[in-house]
Design a protein around this motif. Structure first.
Motif, mmCIF file in Angstrom:
data_model
loop_
_atom_site.group_PDB
_atom_site.id
_atom_site.type_symbol
_atom_site.label_atom_id
_atom_site.label_comp_id
_atom_site.label_asym_id
_atom_site.label_seq_id
_atom_site.Cartn_x
_atom_site.Cartn_y
_atom_site.Cartn_z
ATOM 1 N N PHE A 70 0.857 -1.241 0.112
ATOM 2 C CA PHE A 70 -0.127 0.079 -0.061
ATOM 3 C C PHE A 70 0.985 1.581 0.108
ATOM 4 C CE2 PHE A 70 -2.943 -3.285 1.150
ATOM 5 C CZ PHE A 70 -4.213 -2.896 0.949
ATOM 6 N N THR A 71 0.604 1.836 -1.028
ATOM 7 C CA THR A 71 1.481 3.149 -1.147
ATOM 8 C C THR A 71 0.425 4.554 -1.243
ATOM 9 O OG1 THR A 71 1.863 3.273 -3.576
ATOM 10 C CG2 THR A 71 3.565 2.012 -2.187
ATOM 11 N N SER A 111 -1.307 3.978 -4.651
ATOM 12 C CA SER A 111 -2.198 2.647 -4.768
ATOM 13 C C SER A 111 -3.822 3.096 -4.952
ATOM 14 C CB SER A 111 -2.026 1.880 -3.585
ATOM 15 O OG SER A 111 -0.756 1.460 -3.157
ATOM 16 N N LYS A 128 -7.591 0.798 -6.309
ATOM 17 C CA LYS A 128 -8.280 -0.429 -6.163
ATOM 18 C C LYS A 128 -7.549 -1.353 -7.245
ATOM 19 C CE LYS A 128 -12.240 1.362 -8.616
ATOM 20 N NZ LYS A 128 -13.731 1.623 -8.510
ATOM 21 N N SER A 179 -4.668 -1.373 -8.350
ATOM 22 C CA SER A 179 -3.393 -1.930 -7.762
ATOM 23 C C SER A 179 -3.086 -3.316 -7.222
ATOM 24 C CB SER A 179 -2.685 -0.870 -6.874
ATOM 25 O OG SER A 179 -2.528 0.510 -7.389
ATOM 26 N N PHE A 180 -4.664 -3.771 -6.517
ATOM 27 C CA PHE A 180 -4.739 -5.350 -5.908
ATOM 28 C C PHE A 180 -5.676 -6.044 -6.574
ATOM 29 C CE2 PHE A 180 -4.130 -1.587 -3.237
ATOM 30 C CZ PHE A 180 -2.728 -1.714 -2.471
ATOM 31 N N GLY A 200 -8.546 -5.689 -4.791
ATOM 32 C CA GLY A 200 -9.182 -4.329 -5.003
ATOM 33 C C GLY A 200 -10.519 -4.409 -5.390
#
Length: 276
Positions: free
Chosen positions: A16-17, A20, A22, A24-25, A54
């Motif tokens: 998580f950055t 980030s 949704k 991203s996951f 996400g």
């Protein structure tokens, strides 16, 4: 046999950055929930969310849409049938998936058979579980599924290999190897589940008899599908998913007064705790 390096695998999940979002996951599409079997696909979809996906979309029978949405508002749920209009709705969703899970509550009718045939066209990583495995057993021509994980328990493995459950139990390692004729990666579920690919076999050392409860297999499929959607390889997702599933059950046992009376959904807060 090798042991699962859970620490290394957990570090491979996307961080998580500040940048980030949704997407991203990963976007996982879960297919199942025939008439009367909405519970299985609900558990699977919630497990994918709790494992960090996400986006999670459920493709199910139209009759199940309202009950699934009311259970978990974060899920995207679409009902469809096997008519042309239904297929036209399902295909664009599947084309956007980063991973597909098929089987929980799928059933064994024409609807289920049609869906199993349809996903063969998609090259994204897949998890084939429960009734999707039953569907495989019915086919006269056996083919090896590419970019796929199958997750049979001993009974399902016996059907797939045309032998008895006792034969599977006596030599789990050989059974896991033989199941690789069906898919590139195998999770042979049971006490000390085995994860096999063409090069290696891994043995899981987490888990307890809580995982014998109804619905826990659906949760495992959702966890593995989530990790596939987050970018892990077939073997990585299968190993980490199996380890997390078992570790969550171990934490549940430690934090309750006993195994008896535990239910599958009790695992969810512990899944979150394990993956951090």
């Amino acid at each position: 046999m090798k042991k699962i390096d859970s620490r290394e695998l957990l570090q491979k999940l996307p961080p998580f950055t500040k940048e980030s979002n949704k997407y991203s996951f990963g976007h996982v599409v879960i297919i199942g929930g025939n008439v009367g079997y909405a519970g299985a696909v609900k558990l699977c979809a919630q497990a994918a969310l709790r494992s960090g996906s996400g986006l999670v979309t459920v493709l199910t029978r139209q009759e199940n849409v309202s009950s699934i949405v009311s259970t978990r508002a974060e899920l995207m749920v679409r009902g469809f049938d096997t008519q042309t209009s239904g297929i036209n709705q399902a295909r664009p969703i599947l084309e956007k998936a980063d991973a597909i899970v098929i089987g929980p509550g799928l059933g064994r009718d024409e609807w289920a058979n049609h869906i199993c045939s349809m996903i063969e066209d998609f090259t994204v990583p897949k998890v084939l579980d429960a009734d999707a495995l039953w569907n495989l057993c019915q086919r006269s021509e056996k083919q090896r599924y590419q970019n796929a994980i199958i997750t049979p328990h001993f009974g399902e493995a016996a059907r797939l290999l045309n032998c008895t459950s006792e034969e599977i139990r006596k030599d789990k390692k050989e059974a896991a190897k033989n199941l690789l004729q069906i898919s590139e990666c195998v999770v042979l579920k049971g006490d000390h589940s085995l994860i096999a690919n063409d090069q290696d076999i891994y043995e899981n050392d987490t888990g307890n008899s809580i995982l014998a409860m109804a619905g826990t297999g659906d949760i495992l499929a959702g966890i593995i599908g989530s990790f596939l959607g987050q970018g892990l390889s077939l073997t990585e997702a299968a190993c980490l998913g199996t380890w997390v599933h078992g570790k969550a059950s171990d934490l549940l046992r430690e934090n309750t007064r006993g195994i008896r009376g535990s239910i599958a959904s009790d695992l969810f807060p512990y899944i979150q705790e394990v993956i951090g």
